[in-house]
Design a protein around this motif. Sequence first.
Motif, PDB file in Angstrom:
ATOM      1  N   LEU A   1       0.822  -1.200   0.000  1.00 18.78           N
ATOM      2  CA  LEU A   1       0.000   0.000   0.000  1.00 18.78           C
ATOM      3  C   LEU A   1       0.864   1.262   0.000  1.00 18.78           C
ATOM      4  CD1 LEU A   1      -2.787   1.318   0.138  1.00 18.78           C
ATOM      5  CD2 LEU A   1      -2.769   0.934   2.587  1.00 18.78           C
ATOM      6  N   VAL A   2       1.906   1.259   0.824  1.00 24.15           N
ATOM      7  CA  VAL A   2       2.804   2.412   0.901  1.00 24.15           C
ATOM      8  C   VAL A   2       3.561   2.607  -0.413  1.00 24.15           C
ATOM      9  CG1 VAL A   2       4.858   3.358   2.042  1.00 24.15           C
ATOM     10  CG2 VAL A   2       3.059   2.285   3.409  1.00 24.15           C
ATOM     11  N   MET A   3       3.997   1.517  -1.027  1.00 22.66           N
ATOM     12  CA  MET A   3       4.831   1.588  -2.233  1.00 22.66           C
ATOM     13  C   MET A   3       4.015   1.697  -3.529  1.00 22.66           C
ATOM     14  SD  MET A   3       7.624   1.659  -0.681  1.00 22.66           S
ATOM     15  CE  MET A   3       8.700   1.709  -2.077  1.00 22.66           C
ATOM     16  N   ARG A   4       2.723   1.659  -3.404  1.00 18.80           N
ATOM     17  CA  ARG A   4       1.827   1.709  -4.560  1.00 18.80           C
ATOM     18  C   ARG A   4       2.045   3.001  -5.351  1.00 18.80           C
ATOM     19  NH1 ARG A   4      -4.120   3.040  -4.685  1.00 18.80           N
ATOM     20  NH2 ARG A   4      -4.919   1.682  -6.303  1.00 18.80           N
ATOM     21  N   PRO A   5       2.095   2.942  -6.677  1.00 17.18           N
ATOM     22  CA  PRO A   5       2.226   4.178  -7.461  1.00 17.18           C
ATOM     23  C   PRO A   5       1.100   5.153  -7.119  1.00 17.18           C
ATOM     24  CG  PRO A   5       2.518   2.253  -8.875  1.00 17.18           C
ATOM     25  CD  PRO A   5       2.064   1.741  -7.524  1.00 17.18           C
ATOM     26  N   GLY A   6       1.453   6.404  -6.905  1.00  9.88           N
ATOM     27  CA  GLY A   6       0.471   7.426  -6.567  1.00  9.88           C
ATOM     28  C   GLY A   6       0.061   7.450  -5.114  1.00  9.88           C
ATOM     29  N   SER A   7       0.737   6.681  -4.265  1.00  4.15           N
ATOM     30  CA  SER A   7       0.324   6.565  -2.863  1.00  4.15           C
ATOM     31  C   SER A   7       0.473   7.867  -2.073  1.00  4.15           C
ATOM     32  CB  SER A   7       1.101   5.454  -2.166  1.00  4.15           C
ATOM     33  OG  SER A   7       2.474   5.780  -2.099  1.00  4.15           O
ATOM     34  N   ARG A   8       1.246   8.796  -2.569  1.00  2.23           N
ATOM     35  CA  ARG A   8       1.458  10.072  -1.864  1.00  2.23           C
ATOM     36  C   ARG A   8       0.748  11.233  -2.561  1.00  2.23           C
ATOM     37  NH1 ARG A   8       4.729  10.183   2.893  1.00  2.23           N
ATOM     38  NH2 ARG A   8       5.644   8.147   3.039  1.00  2.23           N
ATOM     39  N   GLU A   9      -0.253  10.881  -3.363  1.00  7.97           N
ATOM     40  CA  GLU A   9      -0.971  11.906  -4.122  1.00  7.97           C
ATOM     41  C   GLU A   9      -2.459  11.873  -3.806  1.00  7.97           C
ATOM     42  OE1 GLU A   9      -0.108  10.918  -8.165  1.00  7.97           O
ATOM     43  OE2 GLU A   9       2.051  11.179  -7.892  1.00  7.97           O
ATOM     44  N   GLY A  10      -3.044  13.067  -3.720  1.00  7.27           N
ATOM     45  CA  GLY A  10      -4.488  13.207  -3.584  1.00  7.27           C
ATOM     46  C   GLY A  10      -5.073  12.390  -2.447  1.00  7.27           C
ATOM     47  N   ASP A  11      -6.210  11.775  -2.726  1.00  3.91           N
ATOM     48  CA  ASP A  11      -6.909  11.055  -1.662  1.00  3.91           C
ATOM     49  C   ASP A  11      -6.271   9.703  -1.322  1.00  3.91           C
ATOM     50  OD1 ASP A  11      -7.740   9.692  -3.926  1.00  3.91           O
ATOM     51  OD2 ASP A  11      -9.880  10.012  -3.586  1.00  3.91           O
ATOM     52  N   SER A  12      -5.160   9.360  -1.959  1.00  7.51           N
ATOM     53  CA  SER A  12      -4.416   8.148  -1.579  1.00  7.51           C
ATOM     54  C   SER A  12      -3.518   8.393  -0.374  1.00  7.51           C
ATOM     55  CB  SER A  12      -3.567   7.646  -2.749  1.00  7.51           C
ATOM     56  OG  SER A  12      -4.390   7.156  -3.773  1.00  7.51           O
ATOM     57  N   VAL A  13      -3.350   9.654   0.001  1.00  7.99           N
ATOM     58  CA  VAL A  13      -2.447   9.994   1.107  1.00  7.99           C
ATOM     59  C   VAL A  13      -2.919   9.391   2.432  1.00  7.99           C
ATOM     60  CG1 VAL A  13      -1.536  11.912   2.492  1.00  7.99           C
ATOM     61  CG2 VAL A  13      -1.556  12.061  -0.004  1.00  7.99           C
TER      62      VAL A  13
END
Length: 147
Positions: A38-50
């Motif tokens: 989950l942490v390493m998922r692409p886009g994990s630090r963007e938008g509502d994935s934060v």
Amino acid sequence: CVWVRNSSAYGLGVMAQVLGDGLGEAGVRSALEQLQALVMRPGSREGDSVKPTENAISAVAKYIRFCSGTVDLQGLVPAWVSWLPVGTSEYSDWAECCVVYDEFLELFSTHPQLVIGPEARNAKAIVSVVAQCVEEDFEGVSEEARG
């Protein structure tokens, strides 16, 4: 889907906190694999994935603390420190950020060499964490953790 990831990460953290090493090696390994993905998922630090990402980082901290007899601290702590800081987004989960920083301070006080890393490899992440705490003045961080 975001809320499912968020709730799942939170739930896995609660399991670690309540059951600790009682989860067993296979249970801990499986949970950590899912949280790390989950942490390493692409886009994990963007938008509502934060929020789900920060909940996963918080959950991993709980595995480090409450399942220390089952996890590989030498491998997990450096990975966890590399995921910091949290709370840098408008989408951040501020309550979980406080938990992460409490756990960071606890871990730093009990296992400083693991947090710092060989040859101070994690110095940049540590400075980022301290700067983030000063900038945000996380009021939820416990008085005990503040020293």
